[in-house]
Design a protein around this motif. Structure first.
Motif, PDB file in Angstrom:
ATOM      1  N   ALA A  17       0.798  -1.355   0.021  1.00 22.56           N
ATOM      2  CA  ALA A  17       0.010  -0.062  -0.155  1.00 22.56           C
ATOM      3  C   ALA A  17       0.956   1.388  -0.152  1.00 22.56           C
ATOM      4  N   PRO A  18       0.305   2.436  -0.396  1.00 22.53           N
ATOM      5  CA  PRO A  18       0.878   3.692  -0.599  1.00 22.53           C
ATOM      6  C   PRO A  18       1.073   4.294   0.870  1.00 22.53           C
ATOM      7  N   VAL A  19       2.292   4.881   1.333  1.00 20.11           N
ATOM      8  CA  VAL A  19       2.435   5.685   2.613  1.00 20.11           C
ATOM      9  C   VAL A  19       2.844   7.069   1.851  1.00 20.11           C
ATOM     10  N   TRP A  20       2.819   8.083   2.940  1.00 18.45           N
ATOM     11  CA  TRP A  20       3.177   9.258   2.647  1.00 18.45           C
ATOM     12  C   TRP A  20       4.321  10.016   3.512  1.00 18.45           C
ATOM     13  N   ARG A  21       5.086  10.781   2.959  1.00 21.89           N
ATOM     14  CA  ARG A  21       6.250  11.265   3.858  1.00 21.89           C
ATOM     15  C   ARG A  21       6.357  12.778   3.214  1.00 21.89           C
ATOM     16  N   ALA A  22       6.255  14.004   4.010  1.00 21.68           N
ATOM     17  CA  ALA A  22       6.589  15.291   3.669  1.00 21.68           C
ATOM     18  C   ALA A  22       7.942  15.574   3.399  1.00 21.68           C
ATOM     19  N   ASP A  23       8.794  14.635   2.708  1.00 26.30           N
ATOM     20  CA  ASP A  23      10.076  14.590   2.663  1.00 26.30           C
ATOM     21  C   ASP A  23      10.404  15.570   1.264  1.00 26.30           C
ATOM     22  N   LYS A  24      11.564  15.975   1.242  1.00 23.84           N
ATOM     23  CA  LYS A  24      12.020  16.904   0.136  1.00 23.84           C
ATOM     24  C   LYS A  24      12.194  16.052  -0.981  1.00 23.84           C
ATOM     25  N   PRO A  25      11.446  16.103  -2.189  1.00 29.62           N
ATOM     26  CA  PRO A  25      11.343  15.193  -3.310  1.00 29.62           C
ATOM     27  C   PRO A  25      12.697  15.243  -3.923  1.00 29.62           C
ATOM     28  N   GLN A  26      13.394  14.251  -4.477  1.00 28.80           N
ATOM     29  CA  GLN A  26      14.425  13.940  -5.168  1.00 28.80           C
ATOM     30  C   GLN A  26      14.686  12.755  -6.034  1.00 28.80           C
ATOM     31  N   LYS A  27      15.479  12.679  -6.788  1.00 30.42           N
ATOM     32  CA  LYS A  27      15.459  11.432  -7.656  1.00 30.42           C
ATOM     33  C   LYS A  27      15.270  10.007  -6.589  1.00 30.42           C
ATOM     34  N   GLY A  28      14.232   9.406  -7.227  1.00 27.03           N
ATOM     35  CA  GLY A  28      14.085   8.284  -6.370  1.00 27.03           C
ATOM     36  C   GLY A  28      13.441   8.416  -4.883  1.00 27.03           C
ATOM     37  N   ARG A  29      13.222   9.541  -4.532  1.00 31.14           N
ATOM     38  CA  ARG A  29      12.691   9.736  -3.201  1.00 31.14           C
ATOM     39  C   ARG A  29      11.320  10.578  -3.509  1.00 31.14           C
ATOM     40  N   PHE A  30      10.128  10.128  -3.149  1.00 29.48           N
ATOM     41  CA  PHE A  30       8.966  10.667  -3.436  1.00 29.48           C
ATOM     42  C   PHE A  30       8.012  10.784  -2.059  1.00 29.48           C
ATOM     43  N   ARG A  31       6.820  11.459  -2.531  1.00 28.05           N
ATOM     44  CA  ARG A  31       5.981  12.088  -1.136  1.00 28.05           C
ATOM     45  C   ARG A  31       4.953  11.035  -0.814  1.00 28.05           C
ATOM     46  N   GLU A  32       4.589  10.276  -2.026  1.00 32.01           N
ATOM     47  CA  GLU A  32       3.501   9.065  -2.013  1.00 32.01           C
ATOM     48  C   GLU A  32       4.317   7.965  -2.531  1.00 32.01           C
ATOM     49  N   PHE A  33       4.643   6.816  -1.829  1.00 29.90           N
ATOM     50  CA  PHE A  33       5.322   5.698  -2.530  1.00 29.90           C
ATOM     51  C   PHE A  33       4.801   4.250  -1.770  1.00 29.90           C
TER      52      PHE A  33
END
Lengths: 440, 440
Positions: free
Chosen positions: A105-121
């Motif tokens: 399932a998806p999870v959400w993190r208010a992280d800084k988006p960058q290559k390979g890092r997402f806010r919904e993954f």
């Protein structure tokens, strides 16, 4: 008409069919592997009370939780991972134990988006709740191993360590119980920043030069593998937590052999720490060397987390496969057969008054389990064939007035660039082996 | 240790395996039906810019959108349905048309939770973009029909109407173009509140008594079915929009016959209005009489929605199956075989020193595609058998020291309450037909 700005939020993604078909295939293979081990599917809500999630992920993690107030003024948060909601359910409901569940399932993190890092993954988690035996740890390590094998991975390493051994090493180096969580959080960065940087950071946090030297000497690369285990056994003689950790690792290795896991994919690694605070026993992660992308799965034993909800501890262990990195690697290594479309056959429409025939043929194919798309515009045949080509639909059917009268259809193989007249009643039997060969 | 209040947000749900296995099965049947028609899977983010969603669902709908500010101060919203995000993607990316996609995913509405109404719930949408032909409408109606058939439904009615016909009826009754959206929103309530209430509400909104009488006379129950179509054809002679609508309905009926859809499941219903503003042509919904639960699917043509994003109209039509109601009905009618667990075999552990044997047997079964759970606690055999019974795992394997020595295992059939000694090398072949019979 007001035209709206066309954009999606950074760190989120649209998956058009071309990408999503592959994604869905990967999810299905992982789910099937999990079920093969008796893990049952389960779901929890995307939204939780904020207090359910807060205080579980460390300071940095907490900062990244998506939080807001709903219309009733409740403090609400979007799921940050799948482990804490599992712990909550294990405290709320009675389930037969040992309990195996998986959740993809998806999870959400208010992280800084960058290559390979997402806010919904997406995460793919398999956990066993209610067993203190390392047998359970071996099972979750093995299910991850087989998931990767079933996805087509061969060159990967599952690094295994144990928090009890690490505690022993830390004690040996004079680190106190209280300092340990902070100590391991810095150790965990070694892969990313290197050991020199780790040493510097530890010194900044006032760990003594002797502590740093003694502990790291026992953790660095040279101490990998089974000979390292033997050395540690001797060096840490008398430190019971270390000996316990080593015994657990050795038992896990025996279990993995019984489970058919190839020894070459397993490596004891005394330097593996895993960042999360809540691990209490065996810890593990899966590393890919080519391409270098970091870990594609991670997990460990967390015997105290459920107790934060229920008041009394329930032993648990689990693994989490990172869908986004897995797919990135599979794409880079071209590991998945391209399946550009689910449609196996395009039934074209020859003329407006023959559309009913096209529908009937499509319906017959569908009843036989063949994925048949019917072209729903009154376009020139050439345009329809172009459409099939662009979408890589392998087979095309044409029914003109002559074919209708003779009870036949034209069957075109778009790849082979050949065509044949096929009687209607033979069509399904003719097509079935062709679409099985192109395999979905 | 701080114990946390154990609760989840009202209108959200945990699905433990017992419920979720069923839910997953329903989702898979619907997905397979959609793919059989050539609809491709696609995904959009859970979070969108709020302005992407605002102004599409009418005043009441807009109020129910979950909105919040993210850490960057952006106005963010959780997906309210799957249609508006589809429209956004169709304006953002180039896709070959006619484009078929499906999406099965959760949506969120800040609605008052009540029986059968949730704040997080799943929709199953199939749409065709880029065809103005009602052939496309027939395809999406048919894919819904086959999804219900494949799920085991027989007694359901797909009600069909056309906004163009409704417009004609309204014009015939003296309702102006401007008043129409408001007019139909009230008409749409007839199912829930009855025609008397609808008449009263229309009168409150200053529609004339003559308008109300003339229009409703053409829409009420007596005017269902094909004879009603013929009557409307005559009554509305000269009103071109009405005649167009009728022609569309008749063509859809012909297409559905070609697609093998049973006539008895299809009903023209002149009173069907569907609440959403954005419908422009054929509209449809699926009704179950037993239990009376309202519509379990709904849809229609929305030729102007994509234009709100792209600036120029792109024709589109689609259907949305409501997963929650479908499952409620299936549970009430006991339509699904209970599948209490994914585990087909429990491999017990006879004694600590025999655990390796249990793992080896489990591993062999798994390699053969059998879902095998291994019991990971060192409990008494009786407790392990109780566990299998409580979880309804159909087969249990026991390997004691004697069995180990003889290269055999004890295979227990928990339902038949019989057991047999089986040589290890025959185990897979012995079990395979037994688990296929219990079917997953």
């Amino acid at each position: 008409m007001n035209k709206i700005t066309l954009q999606i939020l950074k760190g989120t993604r649209d998956f058009l069919p071309l990408q999503y078909i592959l994604r869905k295939r990967v999810i299905e293979i992982i789910a099937r592997t999990f079920e093969g081990f008796g893990f049952e599917p389960m779901e929890t809500p995307s939204m939780e009370y904020a207090e359910t999630l807060e205080g579980k992920y460390g300071e940095e993690g907490d900062r990244l939780i998506y939080k807001f107030e709903d219309r009733g003024g409740r403090k609400v948060a979007l799921r940050y991972d799948l482990t804490v909601p599992l712990a909550r359910t294990m405290a709320m409901y009675h389930v037969e134990k040992p309990f195996r569940r998986y959740q993809i399932a998806p999870v959400w993190r208010a992280d800084k988006p960058q290559k390979g890092r997402f806010r919904e993954f997406w995460q793919c988690d398999a956990d066993i709740v209610g067993s203190k035996e390392v047998w359970a740890d071996a099972e979750v390590i093995a299910v991850g191993y087989y998931a990767f094998k079933n996805l087509g991975f061969n060159d990967f390493t599952i690094r295994i360590n144990d928090r009890k051994l690490l505690n022993g090493i830390a004690l040996y180096g004079g680190v106190t119980e209280k300092e340990m969580a902070g100590f391991f959080r810095i150790i965990d960065k070694a892969d990313k920043v290197g050991w020199d940087e780790v040493k510097k950071e530890l010194a900044d946090k006032n760990f003594s030069a002797e502590s740093i030297e003694k502990t790291i000497a026992l953790m660095v690369d040279e101490t990998q593998g089974n000979r390292a285990i033997q050395r540690l056994k001797t060096t840490l003689k008398g430190i019971s937590s270390a000996q316990e950790g080593i015994a657990e690792i050795e038992e896990i290795q025996r279990c993995l052999a019984n489970l058919g896991v190839d020894k070459r994919n397993i490596l004891f690694d005394g330097s593996l720490a895993r960042g999360l605070d809540y691990y209490t026993g065996p810890i593990f992660e899966t590393i890919i060397e080519k391409p270098r992308i970091g870990s594609i799965s991670g997990g460990g034993r967390f015997d105290s987390l459920i107790g934060m909800f229920s008041g009394n501890d329930v032993p648990a262990t689990g693994t989490s496969l990172g869908l986004e990195r897995i797919i990135t690697v599979m794409e880079e290594l071209a590991m998945l057969p391209m399946t550009p479309t689910v449609s196996q056959v395009l039934v074209t429409v020859f003329a407006r008054d023959l559309f009913g025939e096209s529908l009937s043929v499509a319906s017959e194919l569908r009843s036989a389990g063949i994925c048949a798309e019917v072209y729903v515009n009154d376009d020139k045949l050439k345009k329809q064939l172009d459409y099939a080509n662009k979408k890589s639909i392998p087979l095309v059917i044409i029914i003109g007035p002559d074919e209708k009268e003779k009870g036949e259809v034209v069957l075109k193989d778009m790849e082979q660039k050949i065509q044949a007249m096929v009687p209607r009643q033979e069509l399904v039997n003719k097509i079935k082996p062709m679409v099985v060969a192109s395999s979905r």
